[in-house]
Design an enzyme around this catalytic site. Sequence first.
Site, PDB file in Angstrom:
ATOM      1  N   ARG A  99      37.984  61.951  47.488  1.00 62.43           N
ATOM      2  CA  ARG A  99      37.924  60.857  48.469  1.00 62.43           C
ATOM      3  C   ARG A  99      38.086  61.398  49.885  1.00 62.43           C
ATOM      4  NH1 ARG A  99      38.444  55.813  47.663  1.00 62.43           N
ATOM      5  NH2 ARG A  99      39.384  56.038  45.606  1.00 62.43           N
TER       6      ARG A  99
ATOM      7  N   ASN B  20      38.752  44.379  57.847  1.00 63.97           N
ATOM      8  CA  ASN B  20      38.019  44.141  56.603  1.00 63.97           C
ATOM      9  C   ASN B  20      37.968  42.645  56.318  1.00 63.97           C
ATOM     10  OD1 ASN B  20      36.847  44.696  53.948  1.00 63.97           O
ATOM     11  ND2 ASN B  20      38.865  44.173  53.098  1.00 63.97           N
TER      12      ASN B  20
ATOM     13  N   HIS C 179      37.874  40.039  53.238  1.00 60.25           N
ATOM     14  CA  HIS C 179      38.190  40.016  51.803  1.00 60.25           C
ATOM     15  C   HIS C 179      38.081  38.589  51.289  1.00 60.25           C
ATOM     16  CE1 HIS C 179      40.085  41.187  48.037  1.00 60.25           C
ATOM     17  NE2 HIS C 179      40.849  40.111  48.149  1.00 60.25           N
TER      18      HIS C 179
ATOM     19  N   SER D 189      39.786  36.155  53.983  1.00 58.21           N
ATOM     20  CA  SER D 189      40.712  36.652  55.001  1.00 58.21           C
ATOM     21  C   SER D 189      40.090  37.830  55.726  1.00 58.21           C
ATOM     22  CB  SER D 189      42.017  37.130  54.340  1.00 58.21           C
ATOM     23  OG  SER D 189      42.552  36.160  53.467  1.00 58.21           O
TER      24      SER D 189
ATOM     25  N   ASP E 268      43.950  46.035  50.785  1.00 57.95           N
ATOM     26  CA  ASP E 268      44.005  44.593  51.105  1.00 57.95           C
ATOM     27  C   ASP E 268      45.407  44.123  51.505  1.00 57.95           C
ATOM     28  OD1 ASP E 268      41.718  43.953  48.358  1.00 57.95           O
ATOM     29  OD2 ASP E 268      41.306  44.477  50.453  1.00 57.95           O
TER      30      ASP E 268
HETATM   31  C1  GRF Z   1      31.784  39.472  50.458  1.00 54.25           C
HETATM   32  O1  GRF Z   1      32.205  38.405  49.660  1.00 54.25           O
HETATM   33  C2  GRF Z   1      32.977  40.154  51.073  1.00 54.25           C
HETATM   34  O2  GRF Z   1      34.073  39.303  51.341  1.00 54.25           O
HETATM   35  C3  GRF Z   1      33.365  41.102  49.999  1.00 54.25           C
HETATM   36  O3  GRF Z   1      32.161  41.567  49.467  1.00 54.25           O
HETATM   37  C4  GRF Z   1      31.156  40.565  49.634  1.00 54.25           C
HETATM   38  C5  GRF Z   1      30.044  41.266  50.347  1.00 54.25           C
HETATM   39  O4  GRF Z   1      29.010  40.471  50.617  1.00 54.25           O
HETATM   40  N1  GRF Z   1      34.192  42.182  50.458  1.00 54.25           N
HETATM   41  P1  GRF Z   1      27.785  40.994  51.513  1.00 54.25           P
HETATM   42  O5  GRF Z   1      27.412  42.386  51.051  1.00 54.25           O
HETATM   43  O6  GRF Z   1      28.251  41.019  52.962  1.00 54.25           O
HETATM   44  O7  GRF Z   1      26.719  39.996  51.288  1.00 54.25           O
END
Ligand code: GRF
Length: 210
Positions: A80, A122, A124, A151, A160
């Site tokens: 990573r 981010n 989430h 969020s 997260d």
């Molecule tokens: C979204 O629901 C976001 O909250 C989550 O992954 C999904 C990604 O959707 N982390 P997209 O690729 O932006 O359409």
Amino acid sequence: MANGCGLAEHPVGEAASPRRLAVLVSGRGSNLQAILDAIADGRLAAEIAGVFSDKRGCAALTRVPAPLRWSRDAKSFPDRAAFDLELGDAVAAVRPDWVVCAGYMRILGDGFVQRFAGRLVNIHPSLLPKHRGLHTHRRALEAGDAEHGASVHWVTPELDAGDVIAQTRIAIQPGDTPETLAARLLPAEHALLLETLRGLVDGRIPPPPA
Ligand code: GRF
């Protein structure tokens, strides 16, 4: 005056020059598209400095011109830290004001998080601290939650777990499935992300606690 995401509204474009956004993606890219559309029609005073992915060929990358794309197959790196270092160098090279994880599904290691601390957010799809991690829609239903949401939070080394900046909520309806919930939440996610980016770009949102 507060809007749906609890942030005071100010006219767009108060920031001196467009703020540079580096966007991290792994999949479809609908959040990225929402950002692109808002920039295009003047709802967000920012510019896309680059779009970065751990998934070569993911749909999100096709939403921007090739010079703005960067992707590497994370599996081809020894670990990573090695991947994050190369990603970090590529992101830093575009001099972003903000680094936005918009559907980026790979955990960012300490090195990357420290490097962009205070400008790394981010989105989430849950009402954090509830349902950190994956499969949030299914887990909200299994938990019998009355409401669900999304969020935007500061990214810290713990998945997260960074301070929440803003949230949006939707009611869970009888007969909801993870798919119907995800579909109903997505437009609210886009609105939340844009509103939060506006707050970051024009300085209404203070930096995270040190
Ligand atoms: C979204 O629901 C976001 O909250 C989550 O992954 C999904 C990604 O959707 N982390 P997209 O690729 O932006 O359409």
